[in-house]
Write a protein that holds these residues in place. Sequence first.
Motif, PDB file in Angstrom:
ATOM      1  N   ASP A 162      37.681 -19.033   7.232  1.00 58.16           N
ATOM      2  CA  ASP A 162      37.951 -19.315   8.648  1.00 58.16           C
ATOM      3  C   ASP A 162      39.335 -18.848   9.088  1.00 58.16           C
ATOM      4  N   THR A 163      40.119 -18.342   8.165  1.00 58.94           N
ATOM      5  CA  THR A 163      41.461 -17.866   8.500  1.00 58.94           C
ATOM      6  C   THR A 163      41.375 -16.686   9.473  1.00 58.94           C
ATOM      7  N   PRO A 164      42.136 -16.715  10.572  1.00 53.26           N
ATOM      8  CA  PRO A 164      42.140 -15.562  11.487  1.00 53.26           C
ATOM      9  C   PRO A 164      42.668 -14.307  10.783  1.00 53.26           C
ATOM     10  N   VAL A 165      42.026 -13.192  11.034  1.00 51.35           N
ATOM     11  CA  VAL A 165      42.437 -11.930  10.414  1.00 51.35           C
ATOM     12  C   VAL A 165      43.890 -11.605  10.737  1.00 51.35           C
ATOM     13  N   THR A 166      44.313 -11.908  11.950  1.00 50.60           N
ATOM     14  CA  THR A 166      45.667 -11.533  12.365  1.00 50.60           C
ATOM     15  C   THR A 166      46.751 -12.338  11.650  1.00 50.60           C
ATOM     16  N   GLU A 167      46.377 -13.459  11.013  1.00 47.90           N
ATOM     17  CA  GLU A 167      47.365 -14.195  10.218  1.00 47.90           C
ATOM     18  C   GLU A 167      47.741 -13.418   8.965  1.00 47.90           C
ATOM     19  N   PRO A 170      48.972  -8.887  10.776  1.00 40.76           N
ATOM     20  CA  PRO A 170      49.480  -8.996  12.156  1.00 40.76           C
ATOM     21  C   PRO A 170      49.305  -7.729  12.967  1.00 40.76           C
ATOM     22  N   ALA A 171      49.206  -6.573  12.295  1.00 48.72           N
ATOM     23  CA  ALA A 171      49.053  -5.301  13.011  1.00 48.72           C
ATOM     24  C   ALA A 171      47.748  -5.231  13.786  1.00 48.72           C
ATOM     25  N   LEU A 172      46.781  -6.125  13.486  1.00 48.48           N
ATOM     26  CA  LEU A 172      45.517  -6.144  14.223  1.00 48.48           C
ATOM     27  C   LEU A 172      45.604  -6.942  15.516  1.00 48.48           C
ATOM     28  N   ALA A 173      46.715  -7.611  15.751  1.00 46.36           N
ATOM     29  CA  ALA A 173      46.897  -8.331  17.016  1.00 46.36           C
ATOM     30  C   ALA A 173      46.858  -7.338  18.170  1.00 46.36           C
ATOM     31  N   VAL A 182      38.294 -14.071   8.980  1.00 44.63           N
ATOM     32  CA  VAL A 182      38.015 -13.351   7.740  1.00 44.63           C
ATOM     33  C   VAL A 182      36.516 -13.382   7.426  1.00 44.63           C
ATOM     34  N   GLY A 183      35.891 -14.542   7.622  1.00 46.08           N
ATOM     35  CA  GLY A 183      34.463 -14.674   7.362  1.00 46.08           C
ATOM     36  C   GLY A 183      33.611 -13.807   8.270  1.00 46.08           C
ATOM     37  N   ILE A 185      34.585 -10.938   9.497  1.00 40.36           N
ATOM     38  CA  ILE A 185      34.725  -9.591   8.938  1.00 40.36           C
ATOM     39  C   ILE A 185      33.784  -9.441   7.744  1.00 40.36           C
ATOM     40  N   ALA A 186      33.787 -10.453   6.856  1.00 40.00           N
ATOM     41  CA  ALA A 186      32.994 -10.378   5.624  1.00 40.00           C
ATOM     42  C   ALA A 186      31.499 -10.340   5.900  1.00 40.00           C
ATOM     43  N   SER A 187      31.054 -10.988   6.982  1.00 39.98           N
ATOM     44  CA  SER A 187      29.624 -10.996   7.329  1.00 39.98           C
ATOM     45  C   SER A 187      29.275  -9.952   8.382  1.00 39.98           C
ATOM     46  N   MET A 188      30.278  -9.149   8.788  1.00 37.63           N
ATOM     47  CA  MET A 188      30.104  -8.078   9.767  1.00 37.63           C
ATOM     48  C   MET A 188      29.588  -8.594  11.105  1.00 37.63           C
ATOM     49  N   THR A 189      30.136  -9.715  11.523  1.00 36.20           N
ATOM     50  CA  THR A 189      29.763 -10.306  12.818  1.00 36.20           C
ATOM     51  C   THR A 189      30.974 -10.379  13.751  1.00 36.20           C
ATOM     52  N   SER A 190      31.848  -9.398  13.668  1.00 39.37           N
ATOM     53  CA  SER A 190      33.072  -9.399  14.476  1.00 39.37           C
ATOM     54  C   SER A 190      32.799  -9.204  15.958  1.00 39.37           C
ATOM     55  N   GLY A 191      31.682  -8.554  16.290  1.00 39.96           N
ATOM     56  CA  GLY A 191      31.406  -8.213  17.685  1.00 39.96           C
ATOM     57  C   GLY A 191      32.033  -6.914  18.120  1.00 39.96           C
ATOM     58  N   VAL A 192      32.634  -6.175  17.177  1.00 41.69           N
ATOM     59  CA  VAL A 192      33.267  -4.895  17.493  1.00 41.69           C
ATOM     60  C   VAL A 192      32.208  -3.790  17.442  1.00 41.69           C
ATOM     61  N   ALA A 193      32.236  -2.888  18.408  1.00 47.14           N
ATOM     62  CA  ALA A 193      31.264  -1.794  18.481  1.00 47.14           C
ATOM     63  C   ALA A 193      31.539  -0.774  17.382  1.00 47.14           C
ATOM     64  N   TRP A 194      30.437  -0.196  16.853  1.00 43.99           N
ATOM     65  CA  TRP A 194      30.578   0.719  15.709  1.00 43.99           C
ATOM     66  C   TRP A 194      29.339   1.582  15.573  1.00 43.99           C
ATOM     67  N   ASN A 195      29.530   2.821  15.078  1.00 39.68           N
ATOM     68  CA  ASN A 195      28.428   3.749  14.820  1.00 39.68           C
ATOM     69  C   ASN A 195      28.439   4.119  13.340  1.00 39.68           C
ATOM     70  N   GLU A 196      27.416   3.668  12.597  1.00 41.63           N
ATOM     71  CA  GLU A 196      27.303   3.931  11.154  1.00 41.63           C
ATOM     72  C   GLU A 196      26.197   4.955  10.870  1.00 41.63           C
ATOM     73  N   ASP A 197      26.022   5.913  11.760  1.00 41.29           N
ATOM     74  CA  ASP A 197      24.969   6.918  11.599  1.00 41.29           C
ATOM     75  C   ASP A 197      25.419   7.976  10.597  1.00 41.29           C
ATOM     76  N   TYR A 198      24.784   7.987   9.407  1.00 40.52           N
ATOM     77  CA  TYR A 198      25.188   8.896   8.340  1.00 40.52           C
ATOM     78  C   TYR A 198      24.772  10.337   8.599  1.00 40.52           C
TER      79      TYR A 198
END
Length: 402
Positions: A162-167, A170-173, A182-183, A185-198
């Motif tokens: 549950d620790t915030p990534v920015t703790e 800090p460069a991600l602030a 952190v969790g 990020i680990a479960s890939m549920t950040s909500g950040v848009a991404w294209n993983e098309d190989y």
Amino acid sequence: MKGFWISTAALALAGCATAYDAAPVPEVAAAPPAVTQSMPEQMASMDPSDSILFWSDERRSAAFRDMEGLFPGLEVAPANRVRELPRAAGALPADVQAEIRAYMAQTQAAGVMALKDGEVVFEEYGLGFGADDRWTSFSVAKSFTSTLLGAAIEDGAIDSVDTPVTEIIPALAGTAYDGVSVGQIASMTSGVAWNEDYTDPNSDVARMLAIAPVAGESQAVTYARTLEREAPAGEKWVYKTLETNLLGLIVEQATGQLLAAYAAQKIVEPAGFEGGMFWMQDLTGGNIGGCCLSLRLADYARMGQFALEGGEGIVPAGWFANAGSPLVDFGERAPGFGYGYQWWTYPGDTYGAQGIFGQAITIVPEEELVVAIVSNWPSATSSDHRAGFRTLVGKIAAALDD
């Protein structure tokens, strides 16, 4: 391109113990394996259009067994205490062995190993690959990085998922990762848009390791700055290799060690790897958390056995049971399937690590079964080949349960 690489000092990790003749010798933890810098004479191009994703079959087959000859990385020596993998007294039925060999031929598999109760019940090689050779992992490495996250939590270097990534970074602030845990990020549920098309040389996954390095900043952070949010954190799952690269950076920042050095202590030694491990670095010298460590087939199987047995004393109690559970349930779009902390989950409480071009470690806890495979599929992904492997694992489990 060589100018972009940051030379990483060689790491020597050693320990000693003293015993006296007059007293019993206490059990002591083995020293972690040594970690050294590996640098090829001629590095492969980082141009996305010349990505390994688009190489010929022949070029890939040569590269998959010799990544250290193409890319900088860290070499971890074999474990000081190797875990023996005894041969099981009984063999798999002949018809199941024949099916495995047929699958290997059909999918260009280089090796398959199955362990039942920690004993080898099947081992076979192809493509000129052998027991003493190493093969790259691609995203199987993600599950190693997840294990190191668990170790960092067990060590107290990270408070919790549950620790915030920015703790920790800090460069991600101020980026799309502000407010993400952190969790997530680990479960890939950040909500950040991404294209993983190989198949797309302009996709995020193809371009992320080619971005020009910024002095004093991880390449993963530099690329993260280019991304935008598409959903609230925790509400949408999208597979993103960059997030495992960030997860690796989180572990490195929290522990003060590169992933390979931490893995020497927390995976290679306790799992008892017999061969050395190579882990690629990005253009800023950090290990690539989401990809590209190289091992012997038997050591991939040892990693699966280590997870199956729970990693006692290395990760928190129940870590693998939780990380290998469907924290994200795919529901109607893929019934019975899901995603945990960098482990894929399958029907029947089975979970595993998987990487493009046919790499996998599948764990069946109920049957005390581990099956590892390395391959050079003709294409990066194949739902048919992946389904075929799961079917094969099911047949192995059924045959051993009789």
